[in-house]
Design an enzyme around this catalytic site. Structure first.
Site, mmCIF file in Angstrom:
data_model
loop_
_atom_site.group_PDB
_atom_site.id
_atom_site.type_symbol
_atom_site.label_atom_id
_atom_site.label_comp_id
_atom_site.label_asym_id
_atom_site.label_seq_id
_atom_site.Cartn_x
_atom_site.Cartn_y
_atom_site.Cartn_z
ATOM 1 N N TYR A 95 19.692 40.330 77.087
ATOM 2 C CA TYR A 95 18.722 41.276 77.655
ATOM 3 C C TYR A 95 18.522 42.469 76.728
ATOM 4 O O TYR A 95 17.392 42.803 76.356
ATOM 5 C CB TYR A 95 19.195 41.754 79.041
ATOM 6 C CG TYR A 95 18.492 43.009 79.526
ATOM 7 C CD1 TYR A 95 17.116 43.012 79.800
ATOM 8 C CD2 TYR A 95 19.197 44.210 79.719
ATOM 9 C CE1 TYR A 95 16.466 44.169 80.235
ATOM 10 C CE2 TYR A 95 18.553 45.368 80.152
ATOM 11 C CZ TYR A 95 17.187 45.340 80.407
ATOM 12 O OH TYR A 95 16.545 46.479 80.829
ATOM 13 N N THR A 113 15.446 50.820 77.782
ATOM 14 C CA THR A 113 16.743 51.013 78.431
ATOM 15 C C THR A 113 17.763 51.590 77.457
ATOM 16 O O THR A 113 17.659 51.386 76.242
ATOM 17 C CB THR A 113 17.254 49.649 78.948
ATOM 18 O OG1 THR A 113 18.638 49.753 79.268
ATOM 19 C CG2 THR A 113 17.125 48.551 77.901
ATOM 20 N N ASP A 114 18.787 52.244 78.008
ATOM 21 C CA ASP A 114 19.872 52.746 77.153
ATOM 22 C C ASP A 114 20.743 51.601 76.614
ATOM 23 O O ASP A 114 21.540 51.806 75.702
ATOM 24 C CB ASP A 114 20.741 53.762 77.916
ATOM 25 C CG ASP A 114 21.436 53.190 79.147
ATOM 26 O OD1 ASP A 114 21.162 52.031 79.528
ATOM 27 O OD2 ASP A 114 22.258 53.914 79.740
ATOM 28 N N GLU A 115 20.566 50.391 77.197
ATOM 29 C CA GLU A 115 21.437 49.282 76.788
ATOM 30 C C GLU A 115 21.201 48.858 75.337
ATOM 31 O O GLU A 115 22.028 48.180 74.744
ATOM 32 C CB GLU A 115 21.283 48.103 77.764
ATOM 33 C CG GLU A 115 21.620 48.539 79.181
ATOM 34 C CD GLU A 115 21.742 47.422 80.204
ATOM 35 O OE1 GLU A 115 22.035 46.283 79.827
ATOM 36 O OE2 GLU A 115 21.561 47.724 81.400
ATOM 37 N N LYS A 173 15.213 43.788 74.573
ATOM 38 C CA LYS A 173 14.600 45.121 74.732
ATOM 39 C C LYS A 173 14.637 45.868 73.393
ATOM 40 O O LYS A 173 13.682 46.552 73.027
ATOM 41 C CB LYS A 173 15.329 45.936 75.820
ATOM 42 C CG LYS A 173 15.132 45.447 77.243
ATOM 43 C CD LYS A 173 13.695 45.534 77.748
ATOM 44 C CE LYS A 173 13.213 46.939 77.965
ATOM 45 N NZ LYS A 173 11.865 46.965 78.602
HETATM 46 P P1 NAD Z 1 12.226 44.439 87.723
HETATM 47 O O1 NAD Z 1 12.890 43.185 87.269
HETATM 48 O O2 NAD Z 1 12.514 44.976 89.085
HETATM 49 O O3 NAD Z 1 10.630 44.275 87.645
HETATM 50 C C1 NAD Z 1 9.998 43.694 86.543
HETATM 51 C C2 NAD Z 1 8.545 43.433 86.915
HETATM 52 O O4 NAD Z 1 7.900 42.827 85.764
HETATM 53 C C3 NAD Z 1 8.346 42.469 88.084
HETATM 54 O O5 NAD Z 1 7.357 42.966 88.974
HETATM 55 C C4 NAD Z 1 7.885 41.186 87.420
HETATM 56 O O6 NAD Z 1 7.036 40.393 88.256
HETATM 57 C C5 NAD Z 1 7.158 41.701 86.194
HETATM 58 N N1 NAD Z 1 7.140 40.715 85.104
HETATM 59 C C6 NAD Z 1 8.214 40.060 84.584
HETATM 60 N N2 NAD Z 1 7.803 39.195 83.634
HETATM 61 C C7 NAD Z 1 6.463 39.341 83.524
HETATM 62 C C8 NAD Z 1 5.470 38.725 82.715
HETATM 63 N N3 NAD Z 1 5.785 37.754 81.824
HETATM 64 N N4 NAD Z 1 4.186 39.111 82.859
HETATM 65 C C9 NAD Z 1 3.845 40.062 83.760
HETATM 66 N N5 NAD Z 1 4.740 40.664 84.575
HETATM 67 C C10 NAD Z 1 6.038 40.307 84.452
HETATM 68 O O7 NAD Z 1 12.546 45.509 86.594
HETATM 69 P P2 NAD Z 1 12.872 47.075 86.722
HETATM 70 O O8 NAD Z 1 14.299 47.242 87.036
HETATM 71 O O9 NAD Z 1 11.855 47.711 87.563
HETATM 72 O O10 NAD Z 1 12.660 47.529 85.195
HETATM 73 C C11 NAD Z 1 11.371 47.934 84.726
HETATM 74 C C12 NAD Z 1 11.484 48.330 83.260
HETATM 75 O O11 NAD Z 1 12.408 49.403 83.126
HETATM 76 C C13 NAD Z 1 12.013 47.210 82.367
HETATM 77 O O12 NAD Z 1 11.297 47.251 81.158
HETATM 78 C C14 NAD Z 1 13.475 47.562 82.148
HETATM 79 O O13 NAD Z 1 13.932 47.075 80.909
HETATM 80 C C15 NAD Z 1 13.419 49.061 82.187
HETATM 81 N N6 NAD Z 1 14.662 49.735 82.643
HETATM 82 C C16 NAD Z 1 15.258 49.342 83.821
HETATM 83 C C17 NAD Z 1 16.408 50.023 84.241
HETATM 84 C C18 NAD Z 1 17.079 49.668 85.556
HETATM 85 O O14 NAD Z 1 18.144 50.205 85.854
HETATM 86 N N7 NAD Z 1 16.515 48.807 86.379
HETATM 87 C C19 NAD Z 1 16.930 51.069 83.493
HETATM 88 C C20 NAD Z 1 16.291 51.433 82.290
HETATM 89 C C21 NAD Z 1 15.148 50.759 81.885
HETATM 90 P P1 TYD Z 2 23.869 45.709 87.027
HETATM 91 O O1 TYD Z 2 23.376 46.333 88.281
HETATM 92 O O2 TYD Z 2 23.639 44.257 86.793
HETATM 93 O O3 TYD Z 2 23.281 46.578 85.826
HETATM 94 P P2 TYD Z 2 23.632 46.527 84.219
HETATM 95 O O4 TYD Z 2 24.417 45.328 83.931
HETATM 96 O O5 TYD Z 2 22.281 46.460 83.607
HETATM 97 O O6 TYD Z 2 24.361 47.796 83.937
HETATM 98 O O7 TYD Z 2 25.433 45.961 86.938
HETATM 99 C C1 TYD Z 2 25.977 47.264 86.982
HETATM 100 C C2 TYD Z 2 27.469 47.153 86.748
HETATM 101 O O8 TYD Z 2 28.070 46.443 87.849
HETATM 102 C C3 TYD Z 2 27.821 46.343 85.511
HETATM 103 O O9 TYD Z 2 28.976 46.931 84.893
HETATM 104 C C4 TYD Z 2 28.163 44.969 86.040
HETATM 105 C C5 TYD Z 2 28.753 45.256 87.409
HETATM 106 N N1 TYD Z 2 28.518 44.216 88.441
HETATM 107 C C6 TYD Z 2 29.591 43.706 89.185
HETATM 108 O O10 TYD Z 2 30.745 44.120 89.021
HETATM 109 N N2 TYD Z 2 29.328 42.734 90.113
HETATM 110 C C7 TYD Z 2 28.078 42.239 90.336
HETATM 111 O O11 TYD Z 2 27.892 41.335 91.185
HETATM 112 C C8 TYD Z 2 26.986 42.790 89.585
HETATM 113 C C9 TYD Z 2 25.584 42.294 89.791
HETATM 114 C C10 TYD Z 2 27.258 43.781 88.650
#
Ligand code: NAD
Ligand code: TYD
Length: 354
Positions: free
Chosen positions: A158, A133-135, A162
């Site tokens: 988090y 992630t970019d975070e 990562k």
């Molecule tokens: P998500 O939370 O929707 O899904 C995570 C999946 O991992 C789930 O299916 C869960 O069952 C599985 N999982 C969790 N713990 C586990 C374990 N101990 N063993 C096996 N499986 C396990 O997550 P997402 O949003 O799809 O993110 C996927 C990846 O992309 C992550 O690594 C996240 O850091 C990265 N990412 C997410 C975003 C975003 O905006 N969602 C952006 C950039 C990077």
């Molecule tokens: P989120 O979807 O949790 O992603 P991330 O924190 O990983 O960027 O949140 C996106 C943005 O929205 C973040 O600045 C937090 C804000 N946010 C709210 O204002 N209210 C909410 O209930 C949630 C879940 C997020």
């Protein structure tokens, strides 16, 4: 010829399900193994359309279980790993950081060890692709963008977990020569995202006439990418990325939270046949997230120039498609918001009004 075997972790989650679908459909000459232990965020319904494909296999395994990981590598001798499984929600990481250490750090090291034990120094046609992630870069305060060279400065449990996993992946490349590639993507949106994250949570709350809990003043900025464009980028990095390199992924699409929320409200008013302005009345400013990162913004020039990737969707089109998906898949939403989710929501948002 034996087929290439790819282990994709987290394939029942939001992004992983789109990656699994893309690979299963596009590459019939690959065997795709989906490793997921189905936490609250994992849902096999996200990939029910491809579950019977002959090149798809599901393995219910916890990344924390090193013995089980070694056993499946022994059995299947995977050629490559695309590692997405993680605990992914910042608010949950504030409540329970150790879960994030276990899955994101220990789980990633377990997976690296299993690949290392299996590949035994013979790395021909092997790849460990870590999706991040970019975070990890922290928070931007004075303009500019995250580059691949931006120093890591994670601010939440988090992002710290990562960042740690990214460091371990690079360390295994440096120390044991495991071929790796890493990508760091901005915020994703689209179908199948668990409704604890901003966009699906707010779509669901608007539909149910519930308050929209905006953290702080809604001034924080996120850079949003449609999930299928992230899956396409993962395909490009997997096939064309240079070993040892990092690629930032993003669509140059920054939105202040409050502006984004107002767009969602307008589209929802239109879709639900409500009077314009009605959904905005649900906006409720609540206590800010602890340590809330101000701004994320990705410079995606490297992946665009070197791998030829481009986002395919404009945000206006992507958000409309996303809202349509959630409105047309109410059964999915009802199922994932029942049971334990209710308890989470009550705990997270009760007494939070400012
Ligand atoms: P998500 O939370 O929707 O899904 C995570 C999946 O991992 C789930 O299916 C869960 O069952 C599985 N999982 C969790 N713990 C586990 C374990 N101990 N063993 C096996 N499986 C396990 O997550 P997402 O949003 O799809 O993110 C996927 C990846 O992309 C992550 O690594 C996240 O850091 C990265 N990412 C997410 C975003 C975003 O905006 N969602 C952006 C950039 C990077
Ligand atoms: P989120 O979807 O949790 O992603 P991330 O924190 O990983 O960027 O949140 C996106 C943005 O929205 C973040 O600045 C937090 C804000 N946010 C709210 O204002 N209210 C909410 O209930 C949630 C879940 C997020």
């Amino acid at each position: 010829m034996t087929k290439k075997k790819i282990l994709i972790t987290g394939g029942a989650g939001f992004i992983g399900s789109h990656v699994i679908r893309l690979f299963v459909k596009k590459y019939s000459d690959y065997e795709i193994y989906n490793l997921d232990n189905l936490t609250y965020a994992g849902n096999l319904k996200n990939i029910s359309d491809i579950e019977n494909a002959s090149n798809y296999h599901f393995l219910k395994i916890d990344l924390v279980d090193a013995i089980a990981l070694n056993a499946i590598f022994d059995e299947h001798k995977f050629d490559s790993v695309i590692h997405l499984a993680a605990e992914s929600h910042v608010d949950r990481s504030i409540t329970n950081p150790l879960d994030f250490v276990m899955t994101n750090v220990v789980g990633t090291v377990n997976l690296l060890n299993a690949a290392k034990n299996c590949w035994k120094g013979n790395f021909e046609n092997k790849l460990f692709y870590h999706v991040s992630t970019d975070e990890v870069y922290g928070s931007l305060h004075d303009g500019g963008f995250f580059l691949e060279t931006t120093p890591y400065d994670p601010q939440s449990p988090y992002s710290a977990s990562k960042a740690s996993s990214d460091h371990f992946v690079r360390a295994y490349h440096n120390t044991y020569k495991i071929p790796i590639v890493i990508s760091n993507c901005s915020n994703n949106y689209g179908p199948n995202q668990f409704p604890e994250k901003l966009i699906p949570l707010f779509i669901n709350n608007i539909r149910n006439n519930k308050p929209l809990p905006v953290y702080g003043k809604g001034e924080n900025v996120r850079d949003w990418l449609y999930v299928i464009d992230h899956a396409r980028a993962i395909d490009d990095v997997f096939h064309k990325g240079k070993i040892g390199e990092t690629y930032n992924i993003g669509g140059f699409n920054e939105w202040k939270n409050i502006d984004l929320i107002k767009v969602i409200c307008k589209v929802m008013d239109k879709k639900l046949g409500r009077e314009m302005g009605e959904s905005e009345k649900l906006i409720s400013y609540v206590i800010d997230r602890a340590g809330h990162d101000l701004r994320y913004a990705i410079d995606a020039n490297k992946i665009m120039n070197e791998l030829g990737w481009q986002p395919s969707l404009q945000f206006e089109e992507g958000i409309e498609k996303t809202i349509d998906w959630y409105l047309n898949n109410q059964d999915w939403m009802d199922e994932v918001t029942s049971g334990n989710y209710q308890k989470y929501y009550e705990k997270m948002y009760s007494n939070n009004a400012e």
